[in-house]
Design a protein around this motif. Structure first.
Motif, PDB file in Angstrom:
ATOM      1  N   THR A  71       0.865  -1.242   0.033  1.00  0.00           N
ATOM      2  CA  THR A  71      -0.008  -0.089  -0.106  1.00  0.00           C
ATOM      3  C   THR A  71       0.905   1.070   0.107  1.00  0.00           C
ATOM      4  N   LYS A  80      -4.773   6.408  -0.983  1.00  0.00           N
ATOM      5  CA  LYS A  80      -4.149   5.238  -0.971  1.00  0.00           C
ATOM      6  C   LYS A  80      -4.404   4.190  -2.190  1.00  0.00           C
ATOM      7  N   LYS A 117      -3.155   0.355  -3.559  1.00  0.00           N
ATOM      8  CA  LYS A 117      -2.884  -0.929  -3.154  1.00  0.00           C
ATOM      9  C   LYS A 117      -2.725  -1.907  -4.260  1.00  0.00           C
TER      10      LYS A 117
END
Length: 129
Positions: A50, A66, A68
């Motif tokens: 992440t 974020k 991922k």
């Protein structure tokens, strides 16, 4: 009572699915990277990478953006090999930039000035003023 047991079993199964087994955090300037080993429902480990960036909104409050990547065991070798290959390519072909060089520690020179004490003080009586 049987429904309670099933709820507990489902809860344990769900918590095992989301369980973090191992984590590594890398702080890099405005970004933070998280390497988390997690477990699937069947108990197989996988990796999530992440990238988290702190962003400030127009209202002055901040949020985290974020991104991922989920990486499963069957892809580990190909991923690591490719990562090494592209990092090596960058190291070999990227011209060195002044920004990338680590800063040298500069010793500060401290200069202490000696003040000569004032001589010939005059005693002043404030009642005389």
């Amino acid at each position: 009572m049987e429904s309670v047991d099933k709820k507990e079993e489902a809860k344990n199964s769900e918590s095992r699915f989301k369980q973090e087994i191992h984590s590594k955090v890398i702080r890099a300037g405005k970004r933070t990277y998280f390497f988390d080993v997690k477990s699937t429902r069947s108990g197989e480990y996988y990796l999530t990478i992440t990238e988290s960036k702190k962003r400030f909104g127009e209202n002055g409050k901040f949020t985290y953006e974020k991104h991922k990547v989920f990486l499963y065991q069957e892809d580990f070798d190909k991923f690591v090999d490719s990562l090494h290959e592209v990092v090596d390519y960058i190291h070999e072909n990227q011209p060195e930039r002044e920004v990338d060089k680590p800063e040298k520690e500069v010793e500060e020179e401290v200069v202490v000035e000696e003040k000569t004490p004032a001589k010939d003080y005059t005693n002043v009586d404030f009642d005389d003023i």
